[in-house]
Design a protein around this motif. Structure first.
Motif, short mmCIF file in Angstrom:
data_model
loop_
_atom_site.label_atom_id
_atom_site.label_comp_id
_atom_site.label_asym_id
_atom_site.label_seq_id
_atom_site.Cartn_x
_atom_site.Cartn_y
_atom_site.Cartn_z
N ALA A 197 0.82 -1.21 0.00
CA ALA A 197 0.00 0.00 0.00
C ALA A 197 0.85 1.26 0.00
O ALA A 197 0.40 2.33 -0.45
CB ALA A 197 -0.93 0.00 1.23
N ARG A 198 2.07 1.16 0.47
CA ARG A 198 2.96 2.34 0.53
C ARG A 198 4.02 2.34 -0.56
O ARG A 198 4.96 3.13 -0.52
CB ARG A 198 3.60 2.40 1.92
CG ARG A 198 2.58 2.91 2.95
CD ARG A 198 2.84 2.39 4.34
NE ARG A 198 1.77 2.87 5.24
CZ ARG A 198 0.57 2.32 5.29
NH1 ARG A 198 0.26 1.30 4.50
NH2 ARG A 198 -0.37 2.80 6.09
N GLY A 199 3.85 1.43 -1.53
CA GLY A 199 4.74 1.42 -2.68
C GLY A 199 6.15 0.97 -2.39
O GLY A 199 7.08 1.27 -3.16
N GLY A 238 0.27 0.92 14.74
CA GLY A 238 0.78 2.25 15.10
C GLY A 238 1.53 2.90 13.97
O GLY A 238 1.40 4.12 13.73
N LEU A 239 2.32 2.12 13.23
CA LEU A 239 3.11 2.68 12.14
C LEU A 239 2.25 3.10 10.95
O LEU A 239 2.66 3.96 10.16
CB LEU A 239 4.15 1.65 11.67
CG LEU A 239 5.30 1.36 12.65
CD1 LEU A 239 6.16 0.21 12.13
CD2 LEU A 239 6.16 2.61 12.86
N THR A 240 1.08 2.50 10.81
CA THR A 240 0.22 2.82 9.67
C THR A 240 -0.84 3.86 9.99
O THR A 240 -1.64 4.23 9.12
CB THR A 240 -0.48 1.54 9.17
OG1 THR A 240 -1.20 0.94 10.24
CG2 THR A 240 0.54 0.56 8.62
N MET A 241 -0.85 4.35 11.21
CA MET A 241 -1.79 5.41 11.56
C MET A 241 -1.35 6.74 10.94
O MET A 241 -0.18 6.93 10.61
CB MET A 241 -1.86 5.57 13.09
CG MET A 241 -2.51 4.39 13.80
SD MET A 241 -2.39 4.51 15.60
CE MET A 241 -3.36 5.99 15.89
N LYS A 242 -2.30 7.63 10.81
CA LYS A 242 -2.01 8.94 10.26
C LYS A 242 -1.01 9.66 11.17
O LYS A 242 -1.11 9.61 12.39
CB LYS A 242 -3.30 9.76 10.16
CG LYS A 242 -3.10 11.14 9.55
CD LYS A 242 -4.43 11.88 9.46
CE LYS A 242 -4.23 13.27 8.88
NZ LYS A 242 -5.52 14.03 8.81
#
Length: 253
Positions: A197-199, A238-242
């Motif tokens: 999702a983050r390329g 936690g790392l994928t939160m805004k």
């Protein structure tokens, strides 16, 4: 008194009560309770032995005293002598570990066994060693091979106990269980989804398969517990939160 299934520990002419007490303490650590003394220098009972035994009372209370080594081993079928001086003796010489396995086998066969330990200053006499069937010799640093009486009893007692102990060599002391394959697979898939999702793989797409394989192998080697997987899931969340906007924190003056 022992029922005969455990070896008797025979201290020949021990000199110090403290050493007798320390030997008794070492014995009880490994389930040995048949202590026999041959002509203890300071007599028996001995208050200093009691103080040093650190509540190994069952050993001291059942201790028997004999006038000679021959009398102390009269009821035994197989006897070992512990000595470092083995060059001029024609007997089988075993390490404590090998002797422990043999002692266990003798017990299964119904034989009563014992182990002789010599006085602190000079060890066992040639006559005492002659009374034994085999010799136990502890492998030690050849440049410094001095151990005291209680240490010798502890080493031999430890190996005897270990010969029948089923404690796993490595274990985790808690109530948790290892993560199962479904939990690990879900963790791997989530990591892959979030990286996609983050390329992350876009510039290295040709290596994606190898990278994911290496990641899975790494996690498999870790031996994760179920709680470890949950912790990793929380970290990923936690790392994928805004990203928090620090400029909006607190009141502005």
């Amino acid at each position: 008194m022992s029922d005969g299934s455990t070896p008797a520990i025979i201290l020949v002419e021990p000199q110090l009560g403290e050493n007798i007490g320390a030997a008794a303490r070492a014995m009880l650590n490994f389930g040995l309770t048949d202590l026999r003394l041959v002509s203890p220098r300071d007599g028996w009972p001995n208050e200093r032995a009691v103080a040093m035994a650190s509540r190994a009372d069952i050993v001291l209370e059942n201790t028997r005293v004999f006038a000679s080594t021959a009398e102390a081993i009269a009821d035994l079928n197989h006897v070992y002598a512990t000595t470092a001086r083995t060059r001029d003796v024609i007997k089988k010489i075993a390490t404590p570990r090998a002797a422990a396995a043999e002692l266990r086998a003798h017990a299964v066969a119904g034989s009563r066994t014992g182990i002789l330990f010599g006085k602190e200053s000079v060890g066992l006499s040639r006559e005492d060693v002659t009374l034994a069937d085999d010799i136990i010799s502890v492998p030690l640093n050849p440049d410094f091979s001095s151990i005291n009486l209680a240490q010798a009893v502890l080493l031999v007692g430890y190996e005897w106990f270990q010969a029948a102990d089923n404690t796993p060599p490595v274990q985790v002391h808690n109530e948790e269980r290892p993560a199962n394959k479904a939990e690990l697979s879900y963790l791997f898939d989530r990591i892959e989804r979030e990286l996609d999702a983050r390329g992350y793989f876009d510039p290295i797409m040709q290596r994606k398969h190898v990278i994911l394989q290496n990641m899975r192998n790494m996690f498999q080697r870790l031996g994760l517990m179920e709680s470890d997987v949950r912790a990793f899931q929380g970290i990923i969340k936690g790392l994928t939160m805004k990203v928090k906007d620090s400029n909006n924190d607190g009141d502005r003056s």
